[in-house]
Design a protein around this motif. Structure first.
Motif, mmCIF file in Angstrom:
data_model
loop_
_atom_site.group_PDB
_atom_site.id
_atom_site.type_symbol
_atom_site.label_atom_id
_atom_site.label_comp_id
_atom_site.label_asym_id
_atom_site.label_seq_id
_atom_site.Cartn_x
_atom_site.Cartn_y
_atom_site.Cartn_z
ATOM 1 N N ASP A 119 66.967 -22.232 -34.878
ATOM 2 C CA ASP A 119 66.759 -22.047 -33.443
ATOM 3 C C ASP A 119 65.265 -22.208 -33.196
ATOM 4 O O ASP A 119 64.467 -21.315 -33.488
ATOM 5 C CB ASP A 119 67.249 -20.657 -33.024
ATOM 6 N N ASP A 120 64.877 -23.375 -32.688
ATOM 7 C CA ASP A 120 63.449 -23.680 -32.576
ATOM 8 C C ASP A 120 62.719 -22.738 -31.629
ATOM 9 O O ASP A 120 61.559 -22.378 -31.870
ATOM 10 C CB ASP A 120 63.239 -25.148 -32.190
ATOM 11 N N ALA A 121 63.367 -22.310 -30.545
ATOM 12 C CA ALA A 121 62.710 -21.403 -29.602
ATOM 13 C C ALA A 121 62.415 -20.054 -30.262
ATOM 14 O O ALA A 121 61.336 -19.481 -30.093
ATOM 15 C CB ALA A 121 63.576 -21.210 -28.359
ATOM 16 N N ARG A 122 63.370 -19.545 -31.034
ATOM 17 C CA ARG A 122 63.144 -18.281 -31.738
ATOM 18 C C ARG A 122 62.060 -18.433 -32.803
ATOM 19 O O ARG A 122 61.274 -17.513 -33.046
ATOM 20 C CB ARG A 122 64.447 -17.788 -32.380
ATOM 21 N N LEU A 123 62.025 -19.594 -33.454
ATOM 22 C CA LEU A 123 61.014 -19.831 -34.479
ATOM 23 C C LEU A 123 59.612 -19.798 -33.869
ATOM 24 O O LEU A 123 58.696 -19.151 -34.409
ATOM 25 C CB LEU A 123 61.260 -21.171 -35.163
ATOM 26 N N VAL A 124 59.421 -20.468 -32.742
ATOM 27 C CA VAL A 124 58.117 -20.484 -32.076
ATOM 28 C C VAL A 124 57.716 -19.066 -31.665
ATOM 29 O O VAL A 124 56.571 -18.634 -31.861
ATOM 30 C CB VAL A 124 58.144 -21.421 -30.850
ATOM 31 N N THR A 125 58.666 -18.326 -31.098
ATOM 32 C CA THR A 125 58.374 -16.954 -30.673
ATOM 33 C C THR A 125 58.004 -16.072 -31.863
ATOM 34 O O THR A 125 57.059 -15.275 -31.799
ATOM 35 C CB THR A 125 59.579 -16.363 -29.927
#
Length: 242
Positions: free
Chosen positions: A14-20
């Motif tokens: 999950d790229d959004a969770r990774l960035v966060t």
């Protein structure tokens, strides 16, 4: 079909969770996180930035500047040429494809080393991707998915299905831009190489005035990319590594 390989190492992040998660980890280590801020100009000692919500501009001072701006990297540091490449995924419902206990690698007809991946998700969706198309002109903040990309992916997928998936079966699509480093010397002589043939290896470059730029690479190598960029910053600016 003469054989197959079943594995579990290609599960999507999950790229959004990774960035966060990375931003929160950095903040816990003392970093100041600024969102919705655009870099307008970089130097070895800082950056000119603009708040995209208020329009206010200002300067940020720093001992080291690392340019990790992806497809926009060439617009911030002279001498860096980027060949953006669009990668599109389609979103389908699993009931249109039947039960999929594993993903599929579908060879692209006429190519020797390109595939379309069919990746079933745990919530009933299936991702089908991806394309590799050069992007010319201005770089969009949010890349749009053209019908040609959708048609290409459906055609390749249909080459291995008894009942082809139709355009109406596509419930969504999304695209990203690869920041591929253009390493061709000077002006192109003849036809430029296809973006599909450009190396995906990342590169860490140091400008004459000391700005560190990291480009290329893939999600799966992001930790190595970060390590190499930090090592270059420490060596170039004689920093003390913690």
């Amino acid at each position: 079909l003469r054989g197959g390989l079943l594995s579990w190492d290609g599960r999507l992040t999950d790229d959004a969770r990774l960035v966060t998660a990375i931003a929160r980890t950095a903040a816990a280590r003392g970093a100041r996180i600024l969102t919705r801020v655009r870099a307008l100009r970089l130097t070895a000692s800082g950056a000119r930035i603009r708040d995209e919500l208020t329009g206010e501009e200002g300067e940020i001072r720093a001992r080291v500047v690392i340019n990790a701006s992806g497809v926009w990297a060439g617009g911030l540091v002279d001498g860096i040429r980027i060949r953006p490449s669009r990668g599109t995924h389609l979103v389908l419902r699993a009931d249109h494809l039947g039960p999929l206990p594993a993903g599929l690698h579908v060879p692209v007809p006429g190519e020797t080393n390109r595939f379309v991946l069919v990746l079933p998700q745990g919530d009933g969706r299936v991702y089908v991707g991806l394309t590799d198309e050069p992007v010319d002109g201005d770089i969009p903040d949010v890349p749009e998915v053209p019908e040609t990309d959708i048609g290409f992916l459906l055609d390749v997928l249909g080459s291995v299905l008894d009942i082809p998936v139709q355009r109406d079966d596509v419930v969504g699509a999304f695209a990203g831009l690869r920041p591929l480093l253009d390493t061709t010397p000077g002006e192109h002589s003849g036809a430029a190489p296809r973006t599909a043939d450009i190396s995906r290896r990342h590169a860490v470059l140091t400008s004459p005035d000391g700005v560190i730029t990291v480009v290329g690479g893939k999600l799966t190598t992001y930790r190595r990319m970060a390590e190499d960029a930090v090592d270059a910053a420490v060596a170039t600016h004689r920093l003390t590594a913690g």
